[in-house]
Scaffold this motif. Structure first.
Motif, PDB file in Angstrom:
ATOM      1  N   TYR A  70       0.837  -1.191   0.000  1.00 46.16           N
ATOM      2  CA  TYR A  70       0.000   0.000   0.000  1.00 46.16           C
ATOM      3  C   TYR A  70       0.880   1.252   0.000  1.00 46.16           C
ATOM      4  O   TYR A  70       1.933   1.278   0.614  1.00 46.16           O
ATOM      5  CB  TYR A  70      -0.898   0.043   1.232  1.00 46.16           C
ATOM      6  N   GLY A  71       0.414   2.271  -0.672  1.00 47.52           N
ATOM      7  CA  GLY A  71       1.078   3.564  -0.647  1.00 47.52           C
ATOM      8  C   GLY A  71       0.221   4.543   0.139  1.00 47.52           C
ATOM      9  O   GLY A  71       0.480   4.833   1.298  1.00 47.52           O
ATOM     10  N   ARG A  72      -0.853   4.983  -0.514  1.00 50.79           N
ATOM     11  CA  ARG A  72      -1.735   5.965   0.139  1.00 50.79           C
ATOM     12  C   ARG A  72      -2.312   5.429   1.440  1.00 50.79           C
ATOM     13  O   ARG A  72      -2.490   6.181   2.391  1.00 50.79           O
ATOM     14  CB  ARG A  72      -2.857   6.376  -0.812  1.00 50.79           C
ATOM     15  N   ALA A  73      -2.583   4.112   1.508  1.00 51.83           N
ATOM     16  CA  ALA A  73      -3.185   3.534   2.724  1.00 51.83           C
ATOM     17  C   ALA A  73      -2.147   3.245   3.805  1.00 51.83           C
ATOM     18  O   ALA A  73      -2.466   2.641   4.819  1.00 51.83           O
ATOM     19  CB  ALA A  73      -3.964   2.268   2.379  1.00 51.83           C
ATOM     20  N   LEU A  74      -0.932   3.675   3.608  1.00 54.53           N
ATOM     21  CA  LEU A  74       0.092   3.611   4.659  1.00 54.53           C
ATOM     22  C   LEU A  74       0.508   5.004   5.113  1.00 54.53           C
ATOM     23  O   LEU A  74       0.957   5.185   6.234  1.00 54.53           O
ATOM     24  CB  LEU A  74       1.347   2.874   4.175  1.00 54.53           C
ATOM     25  N   GLN A  75       0.361   5.972   4.239  1.00 48.52           N
ATOM     26  CA  GLN A  75       0.951   7.276   4.541  1.00 48.52           C
ATOM     27  C   GLN A  75      -0.039   8.391   4.833  1.00 48.52           C
ATOM     28  O   GLN A  75       0.365   9.457   5.309  1.00 48.52           O
ATOM     29  CB  GLN A  75       1.868   7.696   3.392  1.00 48.52           C
ATOM     30  N   ALA A  76      -1.318   8.184   4.621  1.00 49.60           N
ATOM     31  CA  ALA A  76      -2.281   9.278   4.824  1.00 49.60           C
ATOM     32  C   ALA A  76      -2.242   9.816   6.251  1.00 49.60           C
ATOM     33  O   ALA A  76      -2.188  11.031   6.464  1.00 49.60           O
ATOM     34  CB  ALA A  76      -3.691   8.823   4.461  1.00 49.60           C
ATOM     35  N   SER A  77      -2.249   8.928   7.233  1.00 50.92           N
ATOM     36  CA  SER A  77      -2.206   9.377   8.637  1.00 50.92           C
ATOM     37  C   SER A  77      -0.869  10.013   8.983  1.00 50.92           C
ATOM     38  O   SER A  77      -0.805  10.959   9.763  1.00 50.92           O
ATOM     39  CB  SER A  77      -2.486   8.207   9.580  1.00 50.92           C
ATOM     40  N   VAL A  78       0.181   9.478   8.403  1.00 51.54           N
ATOM     41  CA  VAL A  78       1.526  10.021   8.652  1.00 51.54           C
ATOM     42  C   VAL A  78       1.603  11.459   8.148  1.00 51.54           C
ATOM     43  O   VAL A  78       2.066  12.354   8.864  1.00 51.54           O
ATOM     44  CB  VAL A  78       2.604   9.150   7.969  1.00 51.54           C
ATOM     45  N   LEU A  79       1.136  11.670   6.939  1.00 49.27           N
ATOM     46  CA  LEU A  79       1.184  13.010   6.363  1.00 49.27           C
ATOM     47  C   LEU A  79       0.284  13.983   7.121  1.00 49.27           C
ATOM     48  O   LEU A  79       0.639  15.142   7.317  1.00 49.27           O
ATOM     49  CB  LEU A  79       0.803  12.961   4.883  1.00 49.27           C
ATOM     50  N   ARG A  80      -0.866  13.492   7.586  1.00 50.35           N
ATOM     51  CA  ARG A  80      -1.765  14.341   8.362  1.00 50.35           C
ATOM     52  C   ARG A  80      -1.106  14.739   9.688  1.00 50.35           C
ATOM     53  O   ARG A  80      -1.173  15.892  10.106  1.00 50.35           O
ATOM     54  CB  ARG A  80      -3.082  13.638   8.622  1.00 50.35           C
ATOM     55  N   ALA A  81      -0.473  13.786  10.354  1.00 52.83           N
ATOM     56  CA  ALA A  81       0.188  14.072  11.640  1.00 52.83           C
ATOM     57  C   ALA A  81       1.360  15.024  11.446  1.00 52.83           C
ATOM     58  O   ALA A  81       1.569  15.931  12.248  1.00 52.83           O
ATOM     59  CB  ALA A  81       0.660  12.772  12.285  1.00 52.83           C
ATOM     60  N   TRP A  82       2.127  14.810  10.407  1.00 51.40           N
ATOM     61  CA  TRP A  82       3.330  15.619  10.176  1.00 51.40           C
ATOM     62  C   TRP A  82       2.975  17.035   9.757  1.00 51.40           C
ATOM     63  O   TRP A  82       3.469  18.007  10.344  1.00 51.40           O
ATOM     64  CB  TRP A  82       4.211  14.945   9.132  1.00 51.40           C
ATOM     65  N   GLY A  83       2.150  17.168   8.731  1.00 50.97           N
ATOM     66  CA  GLY A  83       1.734  18.488   8.268  1.00 50.97           C
ATOM     67  C   GLY A  83       2.874  19.375   7.814  1.00 50.97           C
ATOM     68  O   GLY A  83       2.739  20.593   7.769  1.00 50.97           O
ATOM     69  N   GLY A  84       4.018  18.782   7.524  1.00 51.96           N
ATOM     70  CA  GLY A  84       5.166  19.560   7.059  1.00 51.96           C
ATOM     71  C   GLY A  84       5.893  20.327   8.144  1.00 51.96           C
ATOM     72  O   GLY A  84       6.712  21.192   7.850  1.00 51.96           O
ATOM     73  N   LYS A  85       5.596  20.037   9.404  1.00 55.31           N
ATOM     74  CA  LYS A  85       6.183  20.796  10.513  1.00 55.31           C
ATOM     75  C   LYS A  85       7.163  19.928  11.304  1.00 55.31           C
ATOM     76  O   LYS A  85       6.827  18.817  11.726  1.00 55.31           O
ATOM     77  CB  LYS A  85       5.080  21.297  11.448  1.00 55.31           C
ATOM     78  N   ALA A  86       8.325  20.464  11.524  1.00 58.46           N
ATOM     79  CA  ALA A  86       9.374  19.732  12.244  1.00 58.46           C
ATOM     80  C   ALA A  86       8.916  19.290  13.632  1.00 58.46           C
ATOM     81  O   ALA A  86       9.273  18.200  14.088  1.00 58.46           O
ATOM     82  CB  ALA A  86      10.633  20.588  12.350  1.00 58.46           C
ATOM     83  N   GLU A  87       8.113  20.093  14.286  1.00 51.93           N
ATOM     84  CA  GLU A  87       7.667  19.748  15.640  1.00 51.93           C
ATOM     85  C   GLU A  87       6.698  18.559  15.659  1.00 51.93           C
ATOM     86  O   GLU A  87       6.404  18.003  16.712  1.00 51.93           O
ATOM     87  CB  GLU A  87       7.039  20.951  16.355  1.00 51.93           C
TER      88      GLU A  87
END
Length: 132
Positions: A70-87
């Motif tokens: 899976y691609g999208r079904a592995l990373q959607a939550s990761v990308l949402r949590a990260w949001g491009g912010k180092a913190e």
């Protein structure tokens, strides 16, 4: 996986998806093929895990290893949590561990639906006219 199309008004159960998928494979995939690796195809993270689990639980001849890439079904939550912010890196890393764990259990037919919640688990990853 044999799933209903995105515009299909009928929503089939994971057991229906499993039966249709295994039946189709039994009719078309030679036993000499060592395995089948599924893509998530726009399913939500949770749908992809639940369907994989149901397929692996389905009683019937399945001489192939049935697994995921899976691609999208592995990373959607990761990308949402990260949001491009180092913190948010730690939160994203925590999310990153969840879906592979769920899908690893699903490969063994041991996943319990909803037991590994993630931020975007229920959100569809469907993208109209998606091209790989």
């Amino acid at each position: 996986m044999v799933t209903a199309g995105q515009s299909c008004p009928t929503k089939y159960t994971p057991a229906d998806v499993a039966k249709a998928t295994v039946t189709a494979f039994q009719r078309t995939v030679p036993v000499a093929v060592p395995g089948v690796t599924f893509l998530s195809g726009g399913q939500s993270e949770e749908e992809a895990s639940v369907h994989l689990d149901a397929i692996n639980k389905y009683p019937g001849k399945k001489p192939w290893t049935l697994t995921f890439s899976y691609g999208r079904a592995l990373q959607a939550s990761v990308l949402r949590a990260w949001g491009g912010k180092a913190e948010n890196i730690k939160a994203a890393q925590d999310e990153l561990l969840k879906r592979p764990k769920a899908n690893g259990q699903a490969c063994l037919g041991k996943y319990v639906a909803g037991s590994i919640p993630s931020l975007a688990a229920a959100k569809s990853n469907f993208v109209a006219s998606h091209a790989y």
